[in-house]
Scaffold this motif. Structure first.
Motif: not given
Ligand code: DC
Length: 221
Positions: A41-44, A64-66, A77-79
């Motif tokens: 989320x920080x990267x996003x 969307x984090x998975x 996984x980010x989006x």
């Protein structure tokens, strides 16, 4: 089916992730590194210029984090994009620490972490696992080491790499993150009352892995 849940909390650089990974491999459990979720989320937030609390809150529904587990190893996984290799830089560490203090971010991660724990035998590491995420964990461990020891381990790791920051800078960074993690209003880092304290300041890696594996085996016997 009742799953086995082990919580490992502690400050940055205490070796929680590498130790949890080794212990999980010994026991055949899945290792869940929750810090990686906040890092994604920080990267996003860095990519979309929304590191401020209001800005990331407004965007959280799009984030969307998975987690995927490939041969026992966690991928984040980010989006839909595997970002596991892009989340370890100092910039992402700082952004993760900032977004992790935002209630909307934590709520989202809490649901996901509880779901993973209800479906798998896991060792989950983070800051609030024993206190908030898994208050009924089968065993809680608080793994720590002095800030100086954590900084010197990190320095030894980075020393051979280009642009290694000086030891003092690494120590300052660790102290800053300790302060952020323990002073935030929501789910601050603290030892759960029923957690076993493991201070690894004077212990080697294998010694800590063995000690924690023994604690878990004793508890499960
Ligand atoms: O463990 P780490 O350094 O990869 O964690 C990255 C950031 O996420 C760190 O600043 C603390 C935060 N974090 C958190 O608030 N709660 C967790 N359960 C795990 C990590």
């Amino acid at each position: 089916m009742k799953t086995i849940n082990i919580a490992i909390d502690g400050p940055s650089g205490a070796g929680k992730s590498s130790i949890s990974k080794a212990v999980a491999a010994d026991l055949g459990f899945i290792h869940v590194d929750t810090g990686a979720m906040y890092r994604a989320i920080g990267l996003y937030a860095l990519r979309h210029a929304c590191t401020e609390p209001d800005a990331i809150t407004a965007q959280i529904d799009k984030v969307d984090v998975e987690l995927k587990f490939i041969a026992g190893a966690q991928r984040v996984m980010l989006c839909g994009e595997d970002v596991s290799d892009y989340i370890r830089s100092p910039e992402v560490s700082m952004a993760a620490s900032a977004v992790a203090a935002v209630p909307a971010v934590r709520e989202r991660m809490l649901d996901l972490q509880k779901k993973i724990a209800s479906e798998n035998n896991i060792i989950m590491d983070g800051r609030d696992i024993g206190t908030v995420v898994l208050p009924h964990a089968d065993l809680k461990i608080f793994l720590t080491a002095s800030a100086e020891e954590r900084a010197s381990r990190r320095y030894l790791e980075l020393r051979e790499k280009p642009n290694c920051p000086p030891y003092e800078e690494i120590l300052k960074d660790i102290e800053q993150r300790d302060y952020n993690d323990t002073h935030r209003e929501i789910a601050p880092l603290r030892q759960a009352e029923d957690a076993v304290l493991v201070d690894s300041s004077h212990m080697g890696f294998n010694e800590v892995v063995e000690h924690i594996t023994d604690l878990i085996r004793e508890k499960l016997d």
